[in-house]
Every structure is written in structure tokens, then in C-alpha cells.
Scaffold this motif. Sequence first.
Motif, PDB file in Angstrom:
ATOM      1  N   SER A  38      -3.808   6.667 -10.441  1.00 56.53           N
ATOM      2  CA  SER A  38      -2.771   7.649 -10.735  1.00 56.53           C
ATOM      3  C   SER A  38      -1.684   7.626  -9.670  1.00 56.53           C
ATOM      4  O   SER A  38      -0.577   8.133  -9.900  1.00 56.53           O
ATOM      5  CB  SER A  38      -3.379   9.051 -10.849  1.00 56.53           C
ATOM      6  N   VAL A  39      -1.993   7.036  -8.515  1.00 53.82           N
ATOM      7  CA  VAL A  39      -0.982   6.794  -7.486  1.00 53.82           C
ATOM      8  C   VAL A  39      -0.703   5.293  -7.494  1.00 53.82           C
ATOM      9  O   VAL A  39      -1.558   4.488  -7.124  1.00 53.82           O
ATOM     10  CB  VAL A  39      -1.451   7.259  -6.096  1.00 53.82           C
ATOM     11  N   ILE A  40       0.497   4.889  -7.926  1.00 54.67           N
ATOM     12  CA  ILE A  40       0.866   3.478  -8.007  1.00 54.67           C
ATOM     13  C   ILE A  40       1.452   3.067  -6.665  1.00 54.67           C
ATOM     14  O   ILE A  40       2.445   3.650  -6.201  1.00 54.67           O
ATOM     15  CB  ILE A  40       1.873   3.242  -9.142  1.00 54.67           C
TER      16      ILE A  40
ATOM     17  N   LEU B 273       2.628  -5.570  -2.355  1.00 47.38           N
ATOM     18  CA  LEU B 273       2.993  -6.449  -1.245  1.00 47.38           C
ATOM     19  C   LEU B 273       4.198  -5.874  -0.524  1.00 47.38           C
ATOM     20  O   LEU B 273       4.879  -4.968  -1.027  1.00 47.38           O
ATOM     21  CB  LEU B 273       3.265  -7.882  -1.739  1.00 47.38           C
ATOM     22  N   THR B 274       4.452  -6.401   0.660  1.00 50.14           N
ATOM     23  CA  THR B 274       5.611  -5.974   1.450  1.00 50.14           C
ATOM     24  C   THR B 274       6.841  -6.746   0.997  1.00 50.14           C
ATOM     25  O   THR B 274       6.816  -7.977   0.897  1.00 50.14           O
ATOM     26  CB  THR B 274       5.364  -6.212   2.937  1.00 50.14           C
ATOM     27  N   GLY B 275       7.907  -6.035   0.699  1.00 49.99           N
ATOM     28  CA  GLY B 275       9.127  -6.684   0.243  1.00 49.99           C
ATOM     29  C   GLY B 275      10.177  -5.655  -0.115  1.00 49.99           C
ATOM     30  O   GLY B 275      10.108  -4.489   0.277  1.00 49.99           O
ATOM     31  N   ARG B 276      11.139  -6.105  -0.883  1.00 50.25           N
ATOM     32  CA  ARG B 276      12.232  -5.226  -1.306  1.00 50.25           C
ATOM     33  C   ARG B 276      12.042  -4.872  -2.771  1.00 50.25           C
ATOM     34  O   ARG B 276      11.843  -5.743  -3.611  1.00 50.25           O
ATOM     35  CB  ARG B 276      13.580  -5.909  -1.102  1.00 50.25           C
ATOM     36  N   ILE B 277      12.100  -3.563  -3.052  1.00 49.83           N
ATOM     37  CA  ILE B 277      11.893  -3.087  -4.413  1.00 49.83           C
ATOM     38  C   ILE B 277      13.234  -2.954  -5.115  1.00 49.83           C
ATOM     39  O   ILE B 277      14.258  -2.630  -4.498  1.00 49.83           O
ATOM     40  CB  ILE B 277      11.125  -1.745  -4.403  1.00 49.83           C
ATOM     41  N   GLY B 278      13.234  -3.223  -6.415  1.00 50.93           N
ATOM     42  CA  GLY B 278      14.465  -3.175  -7.189  1.00 50.93           C
ATOM     43  C   GLY B 278      14.658  -1.851  -7.898  1.00 50.93           C
ATOM     44  O   GLY B 278      14.177  -0.799  -7.461  1.00 50.93           O
TER      45      GLY B 278
ATOM     46  N   GLY C  86       0.785  -1.227   0.000  1.00 41.62           N
ATOM     47  CA  GLY C  86       0.000   0.000   0.000  1.00 41.62           C
ATOM     48  C   GLY C  86       0.812   1.269   0.000  1.00 41.62           C
ATOM     49  O   GLY C  86       0.243   2.371  -0.112  1.00 41.62           O
ATOM     50  N   GLN C  87       2.129   1.176   0.118  1.00 42.28           N
ATOM     51  CA  GLN C  87       2.964   2.373   0.127  1.00 42.28           C
ATOM     52  C   GLN C  87       3.016   2.982  -1.272  1.00 42.28           C
ATOM     53  O   GLN C  87       3.229   2.295  -2.262  1.00 42.28           O
ATOM     54  CB  GLN C  87       4.375   2.008   0.595  1.00 42.28           C
ATOM     55  N   PRO C  88       2.819   4.322  -1.414  1.00 41.04           N
ATOM     56  CA  PRO C  88       2.899   4.960  -2.742  1.00 41.04           C
ATOM     57  C   PRO C  88       4.304   4.825  -3.330  1.00 41.04           C
ATOM     58  O   PRO C  88       5.311   5.034  -2.639  1.00 41.04           O
ATOM     59  CB  PRO C  88       2.546   6.419  -2.464  1.00 41.04           C
TER      60      PRO C  88
END
Length: 393
Positions: A174-176, A180-185, A90-92
Motif C-alpha cells: 500500500s506504500v509504493i 532504484l535510485t534515479g530521477r523520477i518523471g 526505498g523512498q515512499p
Amino acid sequence: MKITVAPASLALLCLFSSLLGLAACHDTAQDTAASAAPEVIVEPVVAAPLTLTSDLPGRAVPFRVAEIRPQVSGIILHRDFTEGRDVKAGQPLYHIDPAPFIAAEAAARAQLSRAEAAASLAQATLSRYRALSGQHYISRQDLDQAGATAHQAQADIDAARAALTAARIDLGHSVITAPLTGRIGLSAITEGALVENGQPTALSTVQQLDPIYIDIIQPGERFLSLQHALASGKLVQQDGHAQVRILMQDGSDYPLTGTLAFSDVTVDQTTGAITLRAIVPNPHHLLLPGMFVRARLIEGTDPGAILVSQKAITRTPRGEATTLVVDNHNKVVLRDLTIGRAVGDRWQVTAGLRPGERVIVEGLQRAVPGSTVTPKTRDVNTPRPTLHPSVQG
């Protein structure tokens, strides 16, 4: 001068010579018997619990993977995350210019108001026509037309409400946000870039790393033998689950233990191997996706495993395993064996030996099947280590 020997003295002399000859013959017989029974070193066969494992190649796979793609088209205004950091569900992540979607929502809201006004008028007209129809002031056709107009106006309201909902959904997209919770690349785009709904290129990827999967490749024949051993009760697992330990690329032990999640239902037609998947806790993200590791699969415990020194095992020209056993009469007996896996300098014997028997570990060249030997027992204080066979995937 002539010397005369008394008959009695001569008899005593002959008796003494005979006794010496008998003693010499007895000593010779003892020496011959000793030389006929060579000395060998034996070890008793002991059965004790043994933990069985397999070292197999494995690869780390993220527990969940989500590719970030836009669901609406527009210009990226700004990005709200740091590459390589953890994000929460849910984090923008990205902000697309919302102006076109705000305008679309306003238009949809106006269309809904218009539809509601038309429906109100159509319903009022239908009510008047019904009253006049009872007095025969209007025709039946006009009444039916008013009813159809009222129903159509209500359908227009439903369509306008659906359009308003769709406009609000587009505005929300418009807000992506992180799915899920994890590590973004890495991010594939920057501010000012144009993105399109359904584009094939992902903006970024979020991977859940705790826990993490370890995909393990195991030979198909080894998997079948393991299933048979578990079904027969020869192997016993803890709580019905096989445990998995991980060896890092530098050979160090991973501190946490995982469990076997499932095995693939098919055998690879090229390699004849089966893929096993283990779930391993990864709170500190020491295991990263794509990392190659060694998975130590703790298959179970053999409650009565027999380990025999490799020096006691010989092979026939056909490759069959044999050993020499000393029976209760110190006779050498040739015994055929069924060999399992190697652990250290010992072989696991699955058939051919019983606890309490004595196998020859030294002096094999002096022991012939059927001959008598002089066994010297070597104390076996061998701890029961964990069995780590080297199985190449």
C-alpha cells in the motif's frame, strides 16, 4: 692602303673564337639540362604514433529504467515526491488507502489463531487415542482418524500463516516505494485516483542517469576492420578498453570520458550497422535520456602511422590512389597506394610507402614518371593529431 695580318695573329684570333664557341655550347648544355630537370617540392615520409578515432551518431539511454506500477488495488491518498527530482531506492512515492489491507491482515491473524487452537485439540485427542489403543479401548480406525485430523490441523496452520504473510505483503504494497535510485518523471495520477493491481499504465518512471548509456551506431565493415587491426597488433588500446568522448548537440565537448561496454552480436539487416554501447559518467545529469550526441570512439593507437598530404595523392580513372616518389637518383617513380582515412588535409597511407621516402607535393604537373627532377625538401613538423574521420551512421 692594304692591311696585312700576320699569320700568328690570325691563329690566335681563330683560337679565341673557338674558345668562345665552346663556352657558349657549354652554357647552352647547362641550360638544357636545367630545363630538363624541373624543380619540385617534396616531403619526407614519416611514421609516428597516431590515435585513431571515429565520430559516430549516438543516443543517450538510461542506465536503468523502472516503471512504477501498483501491486495492489486501492485509492491513492497522497504522493510523496516532486516530479523531475532525484529519488533514492526505498523512498515512499505513493500511499494507497491501507484500511482494507489492515482488515485483511487482522482476519488472517484470527484465522491463524483458530487453526492453531484446532491443531492443539487435534494433537491432544491423538495423544489420548494412542494411550487407549494400547489397552484396546478404541478401534484402529478411530486412532487413524485422530492422526489424520491432527495432520490436517497442522496443514491449516501453515495455510493460515501463508495467508497472514500475504496480507502483510499487501499491506506493505500500500506504500509504493522507489525500486532504484534515479530521477523520477511525471506522475500519471493524482490523489484520489483508483489504481489497480497489474494495470498497464505506469504511475511514473524512475531512470538511473549516472552513469548513462550511449548507444552508438557503427558501420559493420568498419567494425570488422577495427577488429582485424586490434587482433594483428597494429592498433593498441589502453587497458584493453576503447575510450569514448562525447560531443554535445551544440558541438561542445562533454567533460568526462566513457568506455565501450559491449557491441551487439548481430548486424542490422536494413542498414548493415552494429550497435555499440558506451558507459559514460553523468554526475551532473548533463546527458538526458533520448538526447542525440556525437560519440568520438577512441579506437586505439597506430604506432607507425604514415600521413601524406592530400595534394600528393591522385586517383586513376578506376579510383586507385597513386603518388609520385623521388628516388635516391632524383628519378620520379609512380607508386600505388592503399589509403585509409583522412585527417585534416592528409591521408593515412596503410600500404605503398616506407619511412624516409620522398613524395612530391608541389610541381606534379612538371614531374613525369621516369624523368629527373630537382627536389626541394619541405620541412615537415606536422604534429600527430587525433584522427577524427567523419563517419556517418
